[in-house]
Each structure stands twice: as C-alpha cells, then as structure tokens.
Design an enzyme around this catalytic site. Structure first.
Site, PDB file in Angstrom:
ATOM      1  N   SER A  10      -2.008  15.133  -1.546  1.00 23.01           N
ATOM      2  CA  SER A  10      -1.722  16.573  -1.644  1.00 23.01           C
ATOM      3  C   SER A  10      -1.948  17.309  -0.315  1.00 23.01           C
ATOM      4  O   SER A  10      -1.598  18.479  -0.176  1.00 23.01           O
ATOM      5  CB  SER A  10      -2.571  17.198  -2.742  1.00 23.01           C
ATOM      6  OG  SER A  10      -3.927  16.968  -2.458  1.00 23.01           O
ATOM      7  N   ALA A  26      10.845  -2.987  -4.572  1.00 24.23           N
ATOM      8  CA  ALA A  26      12.044  -2.497  -5.267  1.00 24.23           C
ATOM      9  C   ALA A  26      12.073  -0.973  -5.291  1.00 24.23           C
ATOM     10  O   ALA A  26      13.127  -0.355  -5.100  1.00 24.23           O
ATOM     11  CB  ALA A  26      12.080  -3.057  -6.681  1.00 24.23           C
ATOM     12  N   ASN A  27      10.924  -0.351  -5.487  1.00 24.30           N
ATOM     13  CA  ASN A  27      10.885   1.119  -5.509  1.00 24.30           C
ATOM     14  C   ASN A  27      11.358   1.693  -4.174  1.00 24.30           C
ATOM     15  O   ASN A  27      12.136   2.649  -4.120  1.00 24.30           O
ATOM     16  CB  ASN A  27       9.463   1.624  -5.775  1.00 24.30           C
ATOM     17  CG  ASN A  27       8.933   1.236  -7.141  1.00 24.30           C
ATOM     18  OD1 ASN A  27       9.685   0.834  -8.023  1.00 24.30           O
ATOM     19  ND2 ASN A  27       7.620   1.347  -7.318  1.00 24.30           N
ATOM     20  N   ALA A  65       4.549   5.675  -7.468  1.00 24.20           N
ATOM     21  CA  ALA A  65       5.715   5.479  -6.584  1.00 24.20           C
ATOM     22  C   ALA A  65       6.013   6.676  -5.683  1.00 24.20           C
ATOM     23  O   ALA A  65       7.045   6.675  -5.006  1.00 24.20           O
ATOM     24  CB  ALA A  65       6.971   5.089  -7.367  1.00 24.20           C
ATOM     25  N   ALA A  66       5.113   7.666  -5.631  1.00 24.70           N
ATOM     26  CA  ALA A  66       5.347   8.787  -4.697  1.00 24.70           C
ATOM     27  C   ALA A  66       5.353   8.262  -3.253  1.00 24.70           C
ATOM     28  O   ALA A  66       6.200   8.639  -2.440  1.00 24.70           O
ATOM     29  CB  ALA A  66       4.277   9.850  -4.869  1.00 24.70           C
ATOM     30  N   GLY A  67       4.412   7.354  -2.958  1.00 24.64           N
ATOM     31  CA  GLY A  67       4.368   6.757  -1.617  1.00 24.64           C
ATOM     32  C   GLY A  67       5.599   5.896  -1.360  1.00 24.64           C
ATOM     33  O   GLY A  67       6.128   5.866  -0.246  1.00 24.64           O
ATOM     34  N   ASP A  68       6.056   5.213  -2.387  1.00 24.90           N
ATOM     35  CA  ASP A  68       7.258   4.368  -2.235  1.00 24.90           C
ATOM     36  C   ASP A  68       8.478   5.244  -1.949  1.00 24.90           C
ATOM     37  O   ASP A  68       9.326   4.907  -1.119  1.00 24.90           O
ATOM     38  CB  ASP A  68       7.500   3.552  -3.505  1.00 24.90           C
ATOM     39  CG  ASP A  68       6.363   2.577  -3.774  1.00 24.90           C
ATOM     40  OD1 ASP A  68       5.682   2.180  -2.802  1.00 24.90           O
ATOM     41  OD2 ASP A  68       6.146   2.229  -4.948  1.00 24.90           O
ATOM     42  N   LYS A 125       6.489  -2.237  -5.473  1.00 28.26           N
ATOM     43  CA  LYS A 125       6.608  -1.394  -4.270  1.00 28.26           C
ATOM     44  C   LYS A 125       7.888  -1.686  -3.485  1.00 28.26           C
ATOM     45  O   LYS A 125       8.536  -0.770  -2.977  1.00 28.26           O
ATOM     46  CB  LYS A 125       5.386  -1.578  -3.367  1.00 28.26           C
ATOM     47  CG  LYS A 125       4.117  -1.011  -3.983  1.00 28.26           C
ATOM     48  CD  LYS A 125       2.940  -1.064  -3.059  1.00 28.26           C
ATOM     49  CE  LYS A 125       1.645  -0.851  -3.812  1.00 28.26           C
ATOM     50  NZ  LYS A 125       1.609   0.398  -4.571  1.00 28.26           N
ATOM     51  N   GLU A 174       2.918  -6.600  -0.987  1.00 26.62           N
ATOM     52  CA  GLU A 174       2.864  -7.200  -2.333  1.00 26.62           C
ATOM     53  C   GLU A 174       3.538  -8.566  -2.369  1.00 26.62           C
ATOM     54  O   GLU A 174       3.803  -9.094  -3.451  1.00 26.62           O
ATOM     55  CB  GLU A 174       3.477  -6.261  -3.384  1.00 26.62           C
ATOM     56  CG  GLU A 174       2.487  -5.195  -3.830  1.00 26.62           C
ATOM     57  CD  GLU A 174       2.942  -4.349  -5.006  1.00 26.62           C
ATOM     58  OE1 GLU A 174       2.076  -3.760  -5.666  1.00 26.62           O
ATOM     59  OE2 GLU A 174       4.158  -4.265  -5.266  1.00 26.62           O
ATOM     60  N   GLY A 219       7.216   7.748 -14.260  1.00 28.55           N
ATOM     61  CA  GLY A 219       7.637   6.379 -13.957  1.00 28.55           C
ATOM     62  C   GLY A 219       7.950   6.157 -12.494  1.00 28.55           C
ATOM     63  O   GLY A 219       8.039   7.101 -11.700  1.00 28.55           O
ATOM     64  N   ASN A 227      -1.804   4.972   3.848  1.00 30.39           N
ATOM     65  CA  ASN A 227      -2.413   6.185   3.304  1.00 30.39           C
ATOM     66  C   ASN A 227      -3.854   6.226   3.823  1.00 30.39           C
ATOM     67  O   ASN A 227      -4.272   5.364   4.620  1.00 30.39           O
ATOM     68  CB  ASN A 227      -2.306   6.242   1.776  1.00 30.39           C
ATOM     69  CG  ASN A 227      -3.084   5.141   1.084  1.00 30.39           C
ATOM     70  OD1 ASN A 227      -3.967   4.515   1.676  1.00 30.39           O
ATOM     71  ND2 ASN A 227      -2.777   4.888  -0.167  1.00 30.39           N
TER      72      ASN A 227
END
Ligand code: RIB
Length: 325
Positions: free
Chosen positions: A221, A40-41, A248-251, A38, A138, A299, A182
């Site tokens: 969504s 790094a993303n 990783a959408a949240g990241d 998380k 994390e 990814g 979230n």
C-alpha cells in the site's frame, strides 16, 4: 515479445472472515478453484496488457493439468509451450483470503519443480527470439540461473521477480537487467532491515552495487520505489482502492512492467538496453494502475486487467476510490 518461464498452479481458494490460529478451526465462507501460479499469472498479465507473450510451463498428467492446459492455450493463442509431465501432480496453491483481502499461501510445486538445466537448454530458441525474459522463483533455482545465462548470451532483457523469497547466487546479479523484490524479499536478499523508507533505499542500493542494472521494490500500500540508470531513486505512491483480494497483485505489476519494457524496446537493440529514469517511471506508473485494479477483484488470473481497462484507469479510479479509510 516476452517469454515467461515459470510456475503454473491450480489455486484452491478459501475465503474466511479471519484465518485460524494454530490448532483452531474456523468456518469459511466460500471455496473456488482458480488458475494461478506466479509464472502463469505474470504471463497472463503481460498478454492482457497487450504484449505478445509466450508462457513456458509444466503441469501434471491429471485433471487439474487438463483444465489448466485448455485455459492457458486459449489465453495465449499459439504462444504457450506447456508440457504435461507423467508421475507428478500439477502444482497447487492453498490460499486463505480473509475479510481484509489479505492472503496466506502454501504452494506444493509438483510439475513446476521438474525443470532442469538441460530442459531449459532446449528452450534456447524460444528465449533467443524474445526481447524480454520474465522469471520468478517457483521453478528450481538451477533452471532460473540457466535461463538468465542463456538470455544474457542471446542479448535478451531479463526481469527477475525474486518470489517466493530465496537467496540468490552472487554471480546471478550481473545477469539481471531489472530485479523486482518486495520489502521482505529485499530483506532476505540483502540481510538488511527494510522496515523504513531510508532502509529500503539503502538495501536496494546494495543490490544495485551487486550488478543489477535497475530495481523496482514493491511496497504494497506504500507503492514502490525504483533505482534506475545512474542510481536515480524515485518513489511511486499506490492508489487507495477497496481491496477484496491481493492475490497476484505483485504478479499483475510484474507482467504489466514487462509489457511496458517490451513496448519501449520496440525498434531498439535488446543488447545493453537499460531504461532511463523516465522510461522506467512510465512502466511503473502503468503497472501501478494495473495492480490497483487487480486487488479489487477476487482470485489470481480472473483479477488481471486488460489494457483498455488500465488506459481507462483515471475515470475508473474516481468510482472505486477507497471510502473506508
Ligand atoms: O502470487 C500469487 C500466486 O502465488 C498464486 O496464484 C499461487 O498459485 C502462488 O503461486
């Protein structure tokens, strides 16, 4: 400038038609090793959106560590403080992605869990030279609290993405300028139901009253909702796209929000900066577009868009609009 202190993982990603039940074996379609974590993303997302970003993290003295170190040093040019720690493995995440693009993730923290309060104190100069400090959960909680305290002492704007979900110490809330849970993290932090929009608003207000200056609750969504200065509530719908992988959408969202907050702070004093409703909306609208692009790609880090892609979103959206629903 943004500093991210957080996790670095090698994601071991299996795509499968459907995830197995307990005791069941299913045949997968594909296996890939992909850069993740998380921390790094979010740092990569912020950097690709155009923010000067420093990633602070730890890997093990092993082959995953070597390859990640090389990759991240290229991504951040001279803005990475990544240590190799002997005697522990590089963090990994085992990720199952099903045909709907939904994921199930198990993380083994390895080197990410070697941060201590003392090691964070040595990073004070790095934190102090930043406008924004972006954190997740994390790395050990003590390291997160210490980072927040130093940022407050040094007048740095703090963003905490409380993922993966864990409770927070009551005195942490006053150290957070922007909290981005979230729906399930919001439920865990408050102990309240968050299944409906009115419940989400009520729970978010509880955290605002605990001392968090601004909040963004991400709702998958359903988009997101924000509470800004003065308690203003606003809802932001999500774009409907054909999702292949939501990892990783949240990241992506958090990194993009941090980038926009950093831009808004240009030429202004970091001390006591609280974005207005309009400013926070601007950051959320940009981040909503960035994360919509990210879910259409496979990814974690390979899915994170560059600023020019986000700026060309409206045109791109016309050709990627969800045709299945
Ligand atoms: O948020 C997605 C990330 O969670 C993955 O990249 C995985 O490494 C875990 O940290």
């Amino acid at each position: 400038m943004i500093t991210v202190i957080g996790s670095i993982n090698m994601d071991l990603v299996v795509t499968t038609k459907r995830a197995p039940e307990a005791g069941e074996t299913v045949l997968g379609n594909d296996f890939q090793q992909i850069f993740g974590g998380k921390g790094a993303n979010q740092a990569v997302a912020a950097a690709r959106c155009g923010a000067k970003t420093t990633m602070v993290g730890r890997v093990g003295n092993d082959s995953f560590g070597d390859v990640i170190l090389k990759g991240l040093r290229q991504e951040f040019a001279d803005g990475a403080v990544i240590e190799k720690i002997d005697g522990v493995p590089t963090g990994i995440a085992v990720i199952l992605v099903d045909a709907k693009g939904q994921n199930r993730i198990t993380v083994v923290s390895g080197a990410n869990h070697t941060f201590t309060e003392e090691s964070i104190e040595t990073l004070r100069p790095v934190i102090a030279q930043s406008r924004v400090l972006l954190l997740q959960l994390e790395i050990p909680m003590d390291a997160v609290y210490k980072s927040l305290s130093i940022a407050r002492e040094e007048g740095v704007f703090t963003i905490l993405n409380p993922a993966p979900a864990q409770g927070l110490r009551s005195d942490a809330y006053g150290l957070i300028d922007l909290l981005t849970p979230n729906e399930s993290e919001l439920a865990l932090l408050t102990g309240l139901p968050t299944g409906t929009y009115p419940q989400q608003i009520e729970a978010a207000r509880v955290l605002h009253r605990r001392g968090v200056k601004s909040l963004i609750v991400t709702l998958g969504s359903y988009g997101s909702l924000s509470i800004s200065r003065g308690g203003d509530i606003k809802h932001f719908p999500a774009y409907r796209v054909n999702a292949v992988d939501t990892t990783a959408a949240g990241d992506c969202f958090n990194g993009a929000v941090a980038c926009e907050i950093d831009r808004l702070m240009t030429g202004r004093s970091s001390d006591a900066f609280i974005p207005t409703t309009t400013e926070l909306s601007q950051a959320i609208e940009f981040a909503t577009k960035a994360s919509a692009i990210s879910v259409t790609r496979m990814g974690a880090q390979p899915s994170l868009p560059y600023r020019n892609e986000v700026e060309a979103f409206d045109e791109w959206y016309c050709s990627h609009v969800d045709t299945d629903s």
